[in-house]
Design a protein around this motif. Structure first.
Motif, PDB file in Angstrom:
ATOM      1  N   MET A   1      15.990  34.622  41.234  1.00 15.13           N
ATOM      2  CA  MET A   1      16.813  34.731  40.004  1.00 15.13           C
ATOM      3  C   MET A   1      18.292  34.910  40.358  1.00 15.13           C
ATOM      4  SD  MET A   1      15.763  34.073  37.111  1.00 15.13           S
ATOM      5  CE  MET A   1      17.054  34.720  36.058  1.00 15.13           C
ATOM      6  N   ARG A   2      19.145  34.504  39.430  1.00 19.48           N
ATOM      7  CA  ARG A   2      20.591  34.627  39.658  1.00 19.48           C
ATOM      8  C   ARG A   2      21.038  36.062  39.334  1.00 19.48           C
ATOM      9  NH1 ARG A   2      19.773  29.702  36.564  1.00 19.48           N
ATOM     10  NH2 ARG A   2      20.249  30.896  34.701  1.00 19.48           N
ATOM     11  N   THR A   3      21.741  36.678  40.277  1.00 20.01           N
ATOM     12  CA  THR A   3      22.279  38.025  40.039  1.00 20.01           C
ATOM     13  C   THR A   3      23.454  37.921  39.075  1.00 20.01           C
ATOM     14  OG1 THR A   3      21.707  38.597  42.300  1.00 20.01           O
ATOM     15  CG2 THR A   3      23.258  40.072  41.174  1.00 20.01           C
ATOM     16  N   PRO A   4      23.468  38.704  38.000  1.00 21.30           N
ATOM     17  CA  PRO A   4      24.606  38.632  37.078  1.00 21.30           C
ATOM     18  C   PRO A   4      25.925  38.965  37.787  1.00 21.30           C
ATOM     19  CG  PRO A   4      22.926  40.151  36.244  1.00 21.30           C
ATOM     20  CD  PRO A   4      22.460  39.677  37.575  1.00 21.30           C
ATOM     21  N   PHE A   5      26.997  38.394  37.267  1.00 18.76           N
ATOM     22  CA  PHE A   5      28.313  38.554  37.912  1.00 18.76           C
ATOM     23  C   PHE A   5      29.392  38.661  36.836  1.00 18.76           C
ATOM     24  CE2 PHE A   5      31.811  36.046  40.293  1.00 18.76           C
ATOM     25  CZ  PHE A   5      32.451  37.220  40.669  1.00 18.76           C
ATOM     26  N   VAL A   6      30.085  39.785  36.828  1.00 23.38           N
ATOM     27  CA  VAL A   6      31.218  39.968  35.909  1.00 23.38           C
ATOM     28  C   VAL A   6      32.496  40.072  36.739  1.00 23.38           C
ATOM     29  CG1 VAL A   6      32.324  41.543  34.271  1.00 23.38           C
ATOM     30  CG2 VAL A   6      29.879  41.066  34.076  1.00 23.38           C
ATOM     31  N   ALA A   7      33.492  39.269  36.384  1.00 28.44           N
ATOM     32  CA  ALA A   7      34.783  39.324  37.074  1.00 28.44           C
ATOM     33  C   ALA A   7      35.875  39.627  36.056  1.00 28.44           C
ATOM     34  CB  ALA A   7      35.070  37.997  37.778  1.00 28.44           C
ATOM     35  N   GLY A   8      36.781  40.509  36.447  1.00 27.89           N
ATOM     36  CA  GLY A   8      37.920  40.852  35.594  1.00 27.89           C
ATOM     37  C   GLY A   8      39.130  40.042  36.018  1.00 27.89           C
ATOM     38  N   ASN A   9      39.650  39.243  35.108  1.00 31.00           N
ATOM     39  CA  ASN A   9      40.857  38.452  35.361  1.00 31.00           C
ATOM     40  C   ASN A   9      42.031  39.200  34.741  1.00 31.00           C
ATOM     41  OD1 ASN A   9      42.918  36.587  35.461  1.00 31.00           O
ATOM     42  ND2 ASN A   9      41.975  35.150  33.999  1.00 31.00           N
ATOM     43  N   TRP A  10      42.798  39.854  35.587  1.00 29.00           N
ATOM     44  CA  TRP A  10      43.891  40.702  35.070  1.00 29.00           C
ATOM     45  C   TRP A  10      45.094  39.894  34.621  1.00 29.00           C
ATOM     46  CZ3 TRP A  10      44.114  45.304  39.088  1.00 29.00           C
ATOM     47  CH2 TRP A  10      42.898  46.012  39.028  1.00 29.00           C
ATOM     48  N   LYS A  11      45.112  38.602  34.963  1.00 26.11           N
ATOM     49  CA  LYS A  11      46.262  37.748  34.609  1.00 26.11           C
ATOM     50  C   LYS A  11      47.555  38.408  35.126  1.00 26.11           C
ATOM     51  CE  LYS A  11      43.493  36.050  30.849  1.00 26.11           C
ATOM     52  NZ  LYS A  11      43.430  35.340  29.586  1.00 26.11           N
ATOM     53  N   MET A  12      48.683  38.221  34.425  1.00 24.57           N
ATOM     54  CA  MET A  12      49.948  38.783  34.928  1.00 24.57           C
ATOM     55  C   MET A  12      50.146  40.190  34.346  1.00 24.57           C
ATOM     56  SD  MET A  12      53.686  36.965  35.121  1.00 24.57           S
ATOM     57  CE  MET A  12      54.261  37.458  33.498  1.00 24.57           C
ATOM     58  N   ASN A  13      49.248  41.088  34.769  1.00 27.12           N
ATOM     59  CA  ASN A  13      49.284  42.471  34.303  1.00 27.12           C
ATOM     60  C   ASN A  13      49.090  43.406  35.489  1.00 27.12           C
ATOM     61  OD1 ASN A  13      49.288  42.263  31.218  1.00 27.12           O
ATOM     62  ND2 ASN A  13      47.581  40.928  31.783  1.00 27.12           N
ATOM     63  N   LYS A  14      49.714  44.541  35.425  1.00 28.86           N
ATOM     64  CA  LYS A  14      49.641  45.645  36.393  1.00 28.86           C
ATOM     65  C   LYS A  14      50.476  45.365  37.644  1.00 28.86           C
ATOM     66  CE  LYS A  14      44.982  47.170  35.020  1.00 28.86           C
ATOM     67  NZ  LYS A  14      45.330  48.243  34.104  1.00 28.86           N
ATOM     68  N   THR A  15      51.400  46.277  37.919  1.00 26.83           N
ATOM     69  CA  THR A  15      52.114  46.292  39.201  1.00 26.83           C
ATOM     70  C   THR A  15      51.116  46.706  40.276  1.00 26.83           C
ATOM     71  OG1 THR A  15      52.641  48.628  38.967  1.00 26.83           O
ATOM     72  CG2 THR A  15      54.254  47.043  38.056  1.00 26.83           C
ATOM     73  N   ALA A  16      51.495  46.580  41.536  1.00 23.35           N
ATOM     74  CA  ALA A  16      50.587  46.970  42.622  1.00 23.35           C
ATOM     75  C   ALA A  16      50.189  48.440  42.482  1.00 23.35           C
ATOM     76  CB  ALA A  16      51.232  46.694  43.975  1.00 23.35           C
ATOM     77  N   ASP A  17      51.140  49.301  42.187  1.00 23.05           N
ATOM     78  CA  ASP A  17      50.819  50.732  42.036  1.00 23.05           C
ATOM     79  C   ASP A  17      49.842  50.962  40.889  1.00 23.05           C
ATOM     80  OD1 ASP A  17      52.456  51.333  44.122  1.00 23.05           O
ATOM     81  OD2 ASP A  17      54.055  52.249  42.921  1.00 23.05           O
ATOM     82  N   ALA A  18      50.104  50.324  39.764  1.00 18.85           N
ATOM     83  CA  ALA A  18      49.226  50.502  38.600  1.00 18.85           C
ATOM     84  C   ALA A  18      47.837  49.925  38.888  1.00 18.85           C
ATOM     85  CB  ALA A  18      49.837  49.819  37.378  1.00 18.85           C
ATOM     86  N   ALA A  19      47.792  48.840  39.635  1.00 16.71           N
ATOM     87  CA  ALA A  19      46.508  48.210  39.969  1.00 16.71           C
ATOM     88  C   ALA A  19      45.660  49.141  40.826  1.00 16.71           C
ATOM     89  CB  ALA A  19      46.757  46.889  40.703  1.00 16.71           C
ATOM     90  N   VAL A  20      46.291  49.754  41.820  1.00 16.65           N
ATOM     91  CA  VAL A  20      45.564  50.665  42.708  1.00 16.65           C
ATOM     92  C   VAL A  20      45.101  51.901  41.938  1.00 16.65           C
ATOM     93  CG1 VAL A  20      45.822  52.224  44.677  1.00 16.65           C
ATOM     94  CG2 VAL A  20      46.616  49.856  44.834  1.00 16.65           C
TER      95      VAL A  20
END
Ligand code: PGA
Length: 251
Positions: A1-20
Motif C-alpha cells: 500500500m502507498r504510505t500517505p504523504f503530506v507536504a507543506g509548501n510555505w511559498k514565499m513565507n517565513k524568514t530563516a529565523d522564523a522558519a527554524v
C-alpha cells in the motif's frame, strides 16, 4: 500500500529565523505521528537551517523549485546538487511557477529528470484553471500535463515521483474541490494516464496528492478517496495547526 504523504509548501513565507522557530515548535509532535510521511518546503534561504532543525526526526525537507543544470551561468537559480545535502523532495511545476515565472511542461520534464538523477523526489504539480474547469477541459488539460511532465521517463523514474493535483481555482482561495471531484480527476486524468504510460503496477505505486485549500477540517474527506494519498498544503502548513492536519491525514 502507498504510505500517505503530506507536504507543506510555505511559498514565499517565513524568514530563516522564523522558519527554524516554527519547525522547532512542531517537530516533536509531527515526529510522533505514525503511518504517514511528512515534509516541509521552506524558501531556499531557510532550507539549510530547517534541515538542521529537523535532523533526527521523520520530517523531510523539500525545495519549492530548482533548475535542471548542475552549475553554470544561470543567475538566480539553484541546482539539484545544491539542494541534495539538505532536501529529500523538490516541488516542480507549481502553478504559481507556471503562471508568474514562465515555467513550461518541457522545463518541468527536464527538472524531473535532473532531480531524480541527484536523488531528489520530485513533487510534480498539475492542475487546471477556473476557465478550463468551466469549459469542461479539466480531463484533457490535466492528462496532457501529466503526459508532458513524464515524457521519456522510465518506469523506475516515474515510480520515484510524487504528483500533486492542484486545481488552480482552489489554491489559496478557500474554495476547495470536493473530495469526490478531486478523487475522480486524480483517477481519470492522473493515475489512469500513468497506467497508460507505465503500466498499471507502476501507476498504482505512485503517490498522488490533492492540493488547494486543504485544512485540518477537510483533509479526512480527501484521504477517504481511494486514489488520494495525501496533500500538498499551502496556507494551512504555516501554522501550528498543521500538526492537526497531518494527524487527521494519518487517520
Ligand atoms: P493552499 O496552497 O493550500 O494555500 O491552497 C496549496 C499549494 O499551492 O500548494
Amino acid at each position: 500500500m502507498r504510505t500517505p504523504f503530506v507536504a507543506g509548501n510555505w511559498k514565499m513565507n517565513k524568514t530563516a529565523d522564523a522558519a527554524v522557530a516554527f519547525v522547532r515548535e512542531i517537530a516533536a509532535e509531527l515526529d510522533a505521528i505514525a503511518g504517514i510521511d511528512v515534509a516541509v518546503c521552506p524558501p531556499f534561504i531557510a532550507i539549510p537551517a530547517v534541515a538542521e532543525a529537523v535532523r533526527g526526526t521523520k520530517i523531510g525537507v523539500g525545495a519549492q523549485n530548482m533548475y535542471h543544470e548542475v552549475s553554470g551561468a544561470y543567475t538566480g537559480e539553484v541546482s539539484p546538487t545544491m539542494l541534495q545535502p539538505y532536501c529529500q523532495y523538490v516541488i516542480l511545476g507549481h502553478s504559481e511557477r507556471r503562471a508568474y515565472f514562465g515555467e513550461t511542461d518541457e522545463g518541468v520534464n527536464k527538472k524531473i529528470v535532473a532531480a531524480l538523477a541527484h536523488g531528489l523526489t520530485p513533487i510534480v504539480c498539475v492542475g487546471e484553471s477556473l476557465a478550463q474547469n468551466e469549459a469542461g477541459e479539466t480531463q484533457s488539460f490535466v492528462s496532457g500535463q501529466v503526459r508532458a511532465a513524464f515524457a521519456g521517463l522510465s518506469n523506475e523514474q516515474a515510480a520515484a515521483c510524487v504528483i500533486a493535483y492542484e486545481p488552480i481555482w482552489a489554491i489559496g482561495t478557500g474554495r476547495s474541490a470536493t473530495a469526490s471531484q478531486a478523487g475522480d480527476i486524480i483517477r481519470t486524468s492522473v493515475r489512469d494516464v500513468l497506467a497508460d504510460l507505465f503500466g498499471r503496477e507502476t501507476a498504482e505505486a505512485i503517490r498522488i496528492q490533492y492540493g488547494g485549500s486543504v485544512t485540518e477540517d477537510n483533509i479526512a474527506e480527501y484521504m477517504g478517496q481511494a486514489d488520494i494519498d495525501g496533500a500538498l498544503v499551502g496556507g494551512a502548513s504555516l501554522k501550528p495547526t498543521f500538526i492537526k492536519l497531518v494527524r487527521a491525514a494519518a487517520g
